[in-house]
Scaffold this motif. Structure first.
Motif, PDB file in Angstrom:
ATOM      1  N   ASN A 225       0.845  -1.185   0.000  1.00 46.77           N
ATOM      2  CA  ASN A 225       0.000   0.000   0.000  1.00 46.77           C
ATOM      3  C   ASN A 225       0.886   1.242   0.000  1.00 46.77           C
ATOM      4  N   VAL A 226       0.288   2.367  -0.408  1.00 50.08           N
ATOM      5  CA  VAL A 226       0.983   3.653  -0.400  1.00 50.08           C
ATOM      6  C   VAL A 226       0.054   4.689   0.218  1.00 50.08           C
ATOM      7  N   PHE A 227       0.537   5.392   1.241  1.00 47.66           N
ATOM      8  CA  PHE A 227      -0.240   6.436   1.909  1.00 47.66           C
ATOM      9  C   PHE A 227       0.416   7.781   1.584  1.00 47.66           C
ATOM     10  N   ARG A 228      -0.319   8.640   0.867  1.00 45.10           N
ATOM     11  CA  ARG A 228       0.232   9.920   0.424  1.00 45.10           C
ATOM     12  C   ARG A 228      -0.293  11.057   1.300  1.00 45.10           C
TER      13      ARG A 228
ATOM     14  N   PRO B  33      -6.243   3.400   2.231  1.00 40.76           N
ATOM     15  CA  PRO B  33      -5.179   4.379   1.980  1.00 40.76           C
ATOM     16  C   PRO B  33      -5.663   5.692   1.378  1.00 40.76           C
ATOM     17  N   ASN B  34      -6.971   5.785   1.051  1.00 40.15           N
ATOM     18  CA  ASN B  34      -7.474   6.983   0.375  1.00 40.15           C
ATOM     19  C   ASN B  34      -7.723   8.139   1.331  1.00 40.15           C
ATOM     20  N   LYS B  35      -8.042   7.823   2.574  1.00 35.37           N
ATOM     21  CA  LYS B  35      -8.412   8.872   3.525  1.00 35.37           C
ATOM     22  C   LYS B  35      -7.889   8.495   4.900  1.00 35.37           C
TER      23      LYS B  35
ATOM     24  N   LEU C  99       5.727  -6.747   7.766  1.00 33.59           N
ATOM     25  CA  LEU C  99       5.464  -5.483   7.106  1.00 33.59           C
ATOM     26  C   LEU C  99       6.498  -4.442   7.525  1.00 33.59           C
ATOM     27  N   ILE C 100       6.955  -3.662   6.541  1.00 30.89           N
ATOM     28  CA  ILE C 100       7.911  -2.585   6.762  1.00 30.89           C
ATOM     29  C   ILE C 100       7.295  -1.302   6.205  1.00 30.89           C
ATOM     30  N   ALA C 101       7.287  -0.249   7.010  1.00 30.73           N
ATOM     31  CA  ALA C 101       6.780   1.047   6.574  1.00 30.73           C
ATOM     32  C   ALA C 101       7.952   2.011   6.417  1.00 30.73           C
ATOM     33  N   CYS C 102       7.977   2.728   5.266  1.00 27.67           N
ATOM     34  CA  CYS C 102       9.055   3.684   4.972  1.00 27.67           C
ATOM     35  C   CYS C 102       8.417   5.030   4.627  1.00 27.67           C
ATOM     36  N   GLY C 103       8.911   6.103   5.252  1.00 34.26           N
ATOM     37  CA  GLY C 103       8.426   7.448   4.976  1.00 34.26           C
ATOM     38  C   GLY C 103       9.425   8.222   4.144  1.00 34.26           C
ATOM     39  N   SER C 104       8.949   8.974   3.149  1.00 33.66           N
ATOM     40  CA  SER C 104       9.831   9.653   2.204  1.00 33.66           C
ATOM     41  C   SER C 104       9.809  11.161   2.415  1.00 33.66           C
ATOM     42  N   GLN C 105      10.624  11.854   1.625  1.00 34.39           N
ATOM     43  CA  GLN C 105      10.777  13.299   1.731  1.00 34.39           C
ATOM     44  C   GLN C 105       9.518  14.041   1.280  1.00 34.39           C
TER      45      GLN C 105
ATOM     46  N   GLY D  47       6.455  13.005   1.834  1.00 31.74           N
ATOM     47  CA  GLY D  47       5.330  12.611   2.673  1.00 31.74           C
ATOM     48  C   GLY D  47       4.651  11.326   2.263  1.00 31.74           C
ATOM     49  N   THR D  48       5.258  10.557   1.371  1.00 30.82           N
ATOM     50  CA  THR D  48       4.673   9.289   0.933  1.00 30.82           C
ATOM     51  C   THR D  48       5.162   8.167   1.840  1.00 30.82           C
ATOM     52  N   THR D  49       4.234   7.428   2.428  1.00 27.80           N
ATOM     53  CA  THR D  49       4.561   6.287   3.283  1.00 27.80           C
ATOM     54  C   THR D  49       4.252   5.010   2.513  1.00 27.80           C
ATOM     55  N   THR D  50       5.284   4.222   2.267  1.00 25.37           N
ATOM     56  CA  THR D  50       5.142   2.986   1.493  1.00 25.37           C
ATOM     57  C   THR D  50       5.160   1.798   2.431  1.00 25.37           C
TER      58      THR D  50
END
Length: 605
Positions: A153-156, A206-208, A466-472, A474-477
């Motif tokens: 999943n991707v959380f933006r 992941p939409n809201k 499960l591994i969660a990664c946060g990006s510059q 604001g996208t959490t993959t």
């Protein structure tokens, strides 16, 4: 088949009843024909009309019923108590229990239920319906699987102005939610109109975001309370500590006062293992580590200054970037600093000087990640500059294991919760590296390009899948790793333990060797000094006098030759006198050796 939808509505919702009656027709308006418009009429003759032989068709659209999802929470409270007994009061509940236990019906009921429970327990002891008969064989098959990972999943970030995801925290009950802190860490470069909100996401939607957290300043760090999953602790960019209760909504429940808070952004917050579950501590680059109790969070209960000189001076303190606290070691905590030094502290020390136990140095930049191994707390993992290092508390001079120097800067790291030999690292080029040093020591077992921008934070789920990664941006993959990386292998604990012990012994031997070499060098220097002292001062003076005399005579001879050369230049035949000058110079030198320096000066005059 005819589709009919019946609308049902109560009579009371129609409004006032309509009463109709007959009346004569009346003319409201009459528009007379205009002859001027009739003159502009153009008659078409002949007229062409297209005719289709097929049957005329029409298209209709219909909307089906939409299914809307809504999340609602239910709070379970302890029941069964009489109205006059408050279940929160311990004395009232104990008094009521004693009263009930004295009743004869209570004893009879317990005896009846006891026989039924005993029968069920005997059934469970007779056969284990959940027993795994081929556990070892499955473990062998897992080891043969190639390591892999896939995006689930991707959380933006829903905001238009994107911010970096600076910290992640899993929900302690079931890990079905993920709290993400968003902020801009560029000093004085935050864009105008940037939102301060952070979010709690449901993994299946992941939409809201499920809940929006509204702090007064952007959150740099965010942590769930492991004992109360409704409570979250946040460290703000302005140095304040904020607390939320999801049952009360999005607004801050408690907030520390500015005067008693940190002076810099709060980069680390951790919940402590306590009876009440309300104690925590925080760290910032202002060089302070503060203890808090969220029941009275207005000011800290204790402050420790990270001054390794043990003088408790804030101007000499090292800025704290990361924190580590292990519940199995309740008196110890560790701090990673901006200067690349790890500070081990004693929480129960009586004096400020005793609170800083020791330091570990080895990184060239800020230590962004610091975590103890969940299976062997004596060993801990750090990330700073371009490497990740594994340390042992028994070896303070250097780390026992380290990765190669990467081309991109490392930003975060975490141990696997289920495998002692596996850890994860993130880099500025958007790559996630999974290391398994039982399988491979020089290179990562799996390197995965998650996104194009930099990865800032990383957090592994409790089951290790499960591994969660946060990006510059604001996208959490959300990534799911293969079963080989999330299942404990056969004899892995023993292999990892022996490897840690072997590397620790090796470092100790090297430390002893270096210490011995330093002592030898120190002894040689001290021996030279003693020899010079034994020779005594007269010997040194005699050597200095001889050296001074040689330098004096050298200068005199040089000046003599220069004067003679200047005197010979005007003569017509310079070559012949020059040879005589050589003889004169030689005779002068012999005479100088016999008569001494004073007679030479007279001849020159």
């Amino acid at each position: 088949m005819e589709i009919v939808y019946v609308y049902v509505k109560k009579r009371s919702e129609f409004g006032k009843q309509c009463n109709f009656s007959d009346r004569q027709a009346e003319l409201n308006i009459d528009i007379a024909p205009n002859p001027a418009l009739a003159e502009q009429f153009v008659e078409r003759n002949p007229v062409d009309t297209g005719i289709q032989c097929s049957v005329s068709m029409s298209e209709h659209e219909a909307n089906t019923e939409r299914f809307e999802m809504e999340t609602r929470g239910v709070n379970h409270v302890e029941g069964g108590w009489p109205k006059d007994v408050n279940p929160l009061e311990l004395e009232q509940t104990i008094r009521f229990r004693k009263k009930v236990e004295k009743d004869e019906n209570y004893i009879n009921t317990i005896m009846q239920l006891g026989s039924i429970m005993e029968h069920c327990i005997k059934q469970n002891n007779a056969i284990d319906i959940y027993e795994e008969y081929f556990h070892d064989e499955e473990a062998v098959e897992v080891t043969e699987e190639a390591p892999s990972a896939k995006t689930i999943n991707v959380f933006r970030d829903p905001q238009e102005i994107k911010r970096a995801a600076t910290h992640l925290s899993w929900h302690p009950d079931g890990n079905r939610k993920l709290a993400v802190a968003y902020s801009c860490l560029d000093f004085q470069r935050a864009p105008v109109g940037m939102s301060n909100d952070s979010y709690i996401w449901d993994l299946e939607n992941p939409n809201k975001p499920e809940l929006t957290l509204k702090p007064s300043s952007p959150l740099v760090t965010l942590e769930y309370n492991p004992k109360d999953s409704h409570v979250l602790l946040g460290g703000c960019y302005n140095g304040q500590i904020a607390c939320w209760d999801t049952r009360k909504g999005s607004l801050v429940a408690d907030l520390s006062t500015i005067e008693f808070s940190h002076r810099d952004p709060v980069y680390g917050t951790i919940w402590l293992q306590s009876k009440t579950g309300t104690e925590c501590f925080s760290a910032s680059t202002d060089g302070q580590v503060m203890w808090w109790d969220i029941r009275k969070i207005s000011e800290p209960t204790e402050v420790v200054i990270m001054d390794i000189t043990r003088k408790e001076q804030l101007e000499n303190a090292l800025g704290a970037i990361s924190l580590e606290f292990e519940s199995t070691l309740p008196t110890k905590f560790m701090v990673g600093t901006e200067q690349g030094i790890i500070i081990s502290c004693n929480r129960k020390a009586k004096t400020p000087a005793e609170k800083i136990v020791c330091t570990f140095s080895g990184h060239h930049g800020p230590i962004y990640a610091l975590q103890r191994n969940p299976f062997y707390p004596k060993n801990f993992l750090t990330v700073g500059d371009w490497t990740a290092r594994i340390w042992s508390e028994d070896s303070r001079e250097s780390s026992i294991m380290w990765t190669k120097y990467h081309m991109a800067y490392l930003t975060d790291a975490a141990w696997s919760p289920v495998r002692p030999a596996v850890f994860f690292t993130t880099k500025m080029d958007g790559t996630l590296d999974i290391w398994d040093f039982v399988f491979k020591q020089c290179d990562p077992a799996l390197s995965l390009k998650v996104c194009d921008e930099a990865l800032f934070c990383l957090r592994a789920q409790d089951n290790g899948c499960l591994i969660a990664c946060g990006s510059q941006l604001g996208t959490t993959t959300l990534l799911e790793v293969s079963s080989g990386l999330s299942t404990l292998q056969r004899n892995e604990r023993n292999i990892a333990s022996s490897m840690f012990e072997r590397e620790t012994r090796r470092e100790k031997i090297l430390e002893a060797r270096h210490r011995e070499m330093r002592l030898k060098e120190k002894g040689k220097v001290e021996g030279r000094d003693e020899e010079q002292r034994d020779e005594g001062l007269p010997t040194d003076l005699e050597a200095l006098v001889n050296k001074a005399e040689e330098e004096f005579f050298d200068i005199i001879f040089a000046e003599l030759k220069k004067q003679e050369a200047d005197a010979i230049k005007p003569k017509p035949m310079p070559q012949q006198p020059s040879s005589e000058e050589g003889q004169v110079a030689q005779e002068g030198e012999d005479a100088t050796g016999e008569r001494g320096g004073d007679e030479e000066e007279e001849d020159l005059a």
